[in-house]
Design an enzyme around this catalytic site. Structure first.
Site, PDB file in Angstrom:
ATOM      1  N   GLU A 170      -5.557 -35.242 -23.266  1.00  0.00           N
ATOM      2  CA  GLU A 170      -5.693 -36.449 -22.440  1.00  0.00           C
ATOM      3  C   GLU A 170      -4.590 -37.470 -22.709  1.00  0.00           C
ATOM      4  O   GLU A 170      -4.122 -38.144 -21.795  1.00  0.00           O
ATOM      5  CB  GLU A 170      -7.080 -37.077 -22.634  1.00  0.00           C
ATOM      6  CG  GLU A 170      -8.196 -36.427 -21.824  1.00  0.00           C
ATOM      7  CD  GLU A 170      -8.650 -35.087 -22.376  1.00  0.00           C
ATOM      8  OE1 GLU A 170      -8.239 -34.734 -23.507  1.00  0.00           O
ATOM      9  OE2 GLU A 170      -9.415 -34.380 -21.690  1.00  0.00           O
ATOM     10  N   HIS A 176     -21.355 -37.621 -21.256  1.00  0.00           N
ATOM     11  CA  HIS A 176     -20.791 -37.168 -19.981  1.00  0.00           C
ATOM     12  C   HIS A 176     -21.399 -37.930 -18.806  1.00  0.00           C
ATOM     13  O   HIS A 176     -21.434 -37.428 -17.690  1.00  0.00           O
ATOM     14  CB  HIS A 176     -21.023 -35.662 -19.781  1.00  0.00           C
ATOM     15  CG  HIS A 176     -20.171 -34.789 -20.647  1.00  0.00           C
ATOM     16  ND1 HIS A 176     -20.376 -34.671 -22.007  1.00  0.00           N
ATOM     17  CD2 HIS A 176     -19.105 -34.006 -20.366  1.00  0.00           C
ATOM     18  CE1 HIS A 176     -19.482 -33.837 -22.509  1.00  0.00           C
ATOM     19  NE2 HIS A 176     -18.690 -33.414 -21.538  1.00  0.00           N
TER      20      HIS A 176
END
Ligand SMILES: Cc1ncc(C[n+]2csc(CCOP(=O)(O)OP(=O)(O)O)c2C)c(N)n1
Ligand SMILES: [Mg+2]
Lengths: 327, 334
Positions: free
Chosen positions: A60, A129
């Site tokens: 990321e 999440h």
């Protein structure tokens, strides 16, 4: 006239931007060949090829770093962070680098990039999440924060986000990917910083964002049908820049305000809105601003637990009734 | 012994390198003096002793190439041709500074010269440098991106993410690890699994293991030219580890007492890149008068730039509110 899902509008919006401007490219994990874990980027690799649709490693920081560096040269990258929760592993690049470089360089460097990311709960994915993290980015000077609530807003706001000379974080709500809308014109542009009135009314102003804006609208329909309460529903669409004028105008008319946030309570965006309203509209208020948020807990996973954590339509209806009728 | 007959570098380039390194040295020394006079506030990280690395790349790079450096980046910025008053003025918080005082010592940026910023959070800029390299590849242009960082930086995740990405996408980039034996106050070998913090990791990313004496200016120049050409020809990234040593402490606040006296003495007396290069120039029969003239010229430039910086006004308070956004302002609501 075509019916479009929020999911399909994401890939269409990216494609439209890429067709218009050769400087736009798209980078992320599993976005090309796989079409994205939410299938929101299907077809892009086939249309634009590997040079413009890049499947990246699970890195990321490297993804956003590369997007930032490319943007510094004038390209207009769209980078995907699969789940907004993963912003935590690249927060340095977002909050320290992307957000601050223009200022620190005294305006020598522009960073025209879009970070799009799947945000929010409703999928029973558990605490890592499912978060709604708009407020994380809202508090960093230098980041624009957009969160569309419907397919047409995805199309119009993505167009503006890609053209924007500043970095934009584009929060897509996971629970809205299946949301459908009849759309006449797909190649549209909606300026960032203009709130949208989802429902008109004179009794109370309900302010929401993304999924919470849609739930607020559903609540307004019930309030009108069953309780004779007419609520205005403002979909903020973006937190930065914020359409304070629309909020003010509405509060002056109704005198009552309820904000609906999906994030945990502390330092949620509703707190800033509430503070702005008390500064700008104190005399117009008929009572305190009410904030509906998730409690200050990580999001649990089981159906009944998650459903009772995130503000529901029913909860919004009840809070409004309590507020206006003291019930 | 020098091989005068097979001199691949030549007098002209050697003198440019000499002038460059000397400028970096004398500006850093001036920065140190200005601290002592309390004319520079905040922190500052000097690259005294490490000039051959930034200097060699400064000579080897072309206009249009991109460089990224760290908070220890005054030298790397000057090496691209930024003005001395731009650097000193920024350190002193004056309007003539490269960013008019908005960035400070750790964030020197001069886009016109290809100085794409100085970065103060360890590791980040390796990933960002990949981005300018990616842009060159995307646009099919032939700039090279160079990213400087320290030995300690090889232990942060971003280093590894960046090398992997540069390799898989065959990016035109050079990663330069300046191994000055310490990460801040800790000897690098005490906190690193391998002996050569960068070079021993190169193989993990299918890159060549390149170790160079970072205080030998000629060797640095040869290495820089080689890896830059490789990147420019589309043959992919390189990682080099240049062994060096900083003469002063980590930052302004640090007297560097954790380093053994003998070690410091050895590097200062026997391995000083500037002292040794001057001797080398003489070995190559370069006229001492030319060498001294360059010294005088640079001294003069540094003094003049110092005067300009001191005479430059401090920033206007309204600058606080400018340039958050591309529209020049900082408003976040209507
Ligand atoms: C992420 C992060 N962790 C820690 C620091 C504090 N810090 C600043 S410089 C430094 C040492 C870096 O060592 P090295 O990479 O060898 O560079 P050098 O200072 O020796 O040039 C540390 C730990 C930081 N700036 N960023
Ligand atoms: Mg070091």
């Amino acid at each position: 006239m075509a019916q479009l899902t929020y999911r399909a509008s994401v890939s269409l919006a990216i494609a439209q931007s890429m067709r218009k401007d050769q400087k736009v490219f798209f980078i992320g994990e599993d976005v090309g060949a796989a079409g994205g874990v939410f299938k929101a980027t299907v077809g892009l690799l086939e249309e634009f090829g590997k040079e413009r649709v890049m499947d990246a490693p699970i890195s990321e920081q490297a993804i956003l770093g590369a997007a930032m560096g490319a943007a510094m040269t004038g390209l207009r990258p769209i980078a995907e962070i699969m789940f907004s929760d993963f912003l935590a592993v690249c927060w340095d690049i977002v909050a320290n680098q992307i957000a601050k470089t223009r200022y620190m360089s005294d305006g020598q460097i522009n960073i025209p990039l879009v970070i799009r990311t799947a945000n929010g709960g409703g999928s029973k994915f558990g605490a890592q999440h499912s978060q709604s993290l708009e407020n994380w980015s809202m508090m960093i000077p230098g980041l624009k924060v957009v969160a569309p609530s419907c397919p047409s807003d995805v199309l119009g706001l993505m167009d503006s986000a890609v053209k924007d000379p500043d970095p934009v974080i584009f929060y897509e709500h996971k629970s809205l990917y299946a949301f459908k809308e009849e759309i006449e014109q797909t190649d549209i542009s909606i300026p960032i910083g203009e709130a949208n009135m989802l429902h008109e009314g004179k009794d109370i102003t309900i302010i929401g964002l993304a999924l919470m804006a849609q739930r607020a609208k559903e609540a307004a329909l019930i309030l009108k049908d069953k309780h004779d309460i007419n609520a205005k529903v403002i979909d903020l669409r973006s937190l930065v820049p914020l359409d304070l004028q629309t909020i003010k105008k509405s509060v002056i008319e109704t005198g009552h305000v309820l904000t609906v946030e999906e994030n945990p309570r502390l330092c949620g965006w509703g707190a800033e809105i509430s503070s702005l309203i008390s500064e700008h509209c104190f005399k117009n208020l008929k009572g305190p601003v009410t904030r509906v948020t998730t409690p200050h807990v990580p999001l649990p996973s089981a159906d009944i637990l998650e459903d009772n954590t995130i503000p529901s339509v029913e909860l919004i209806v009840n809070e409004v009734i309590k507020k206006l009728k003291g019930e | 012994m020098v091989d005068k007959l097979n001199d691949d570098i030549g007098e002209e380039k050697r003198l440019r390198l000499w002038e460059m390194m000397l400028k970096l040295r004398l500006v850093e020394k001036k920065a140190y003096d200005l601290f002592l006079q309390n004319l520079i506030k905040g922190t500052s990280h000097l690259a005294l002793g490490q000039e051959a690395i930034a200097g060699a790349f400064g000579v080897a790079l072309k206009q249009g190439d991109y460089t990224f450096c760290t908070y220890r980046g005054h030298a790397h910025t000057l090496a691209r041709g930024s003005s001395i008053e731009g650097v000193l003025g920024e350190l002193m918080g004056r309007q003539c500074g490269l960013m008019k005082g908005k960035g400070g010592s750790m964030h020197l940026t001069d886009v016109d010269k290809g100085v794409m910023g100085s970065y103060a959070i360890i590791g980040a800029h390796l990933t960002i440098a990949n981005g300018t390299a990616l842009a060159s590849k995307y646009n099919k242009t032939n700039e090279v991106s160079v990213c400087f960082f320290g030995d300690g930086t090889t232990n942060i995740g971003a280093f590894h993410e960046a090398l992997n990405m540069a390799k898989i996408w065959n990016l035109p980039i050079v990663f330069v690890c300046e191994n000055n034996l310490y990460m801040e106050y800790t000897p690098i070998h005490e906190v690193t699994a391998v002996e050569h913090p960068a070079a021993d990791r190169a193989g993990a990313y299918d890159l060549d293991k390149i170790i160079v004496d970072g205080n030998d200016a000629d060797e640095m120049l040869r290495t820089a030219e080689k890896v830059i050409s490789k990147a420019r020809e589309g043959k992919g990234p390189s990682l080099i580890e240049a062994k060096t040593y900083r003469h002063s402490g980590h930052s302004r606040a640090d007297p560097g007492k954790y380093r053994p006296d003998e070690e410091v003495k050895d590097w200062m007396e026997n391995k000083d890149p500037i002292k040794n290069y001057r001797a080398k120039l003489l070995d190559f029969n370069i006229n001492e008068k030319i060498i001294s003239e360059i010294e005088e010229k640079i001294k003069d430039q540094v003094e003049k730039a110092t005067e300009i910086s001191m005479a430059s006004p401090i920033p206007e308070i309204k600058e606080i509110y400018t340039d958050v956004w591309a529209n020049g302002g900082s408003e976040w609501h209507n």
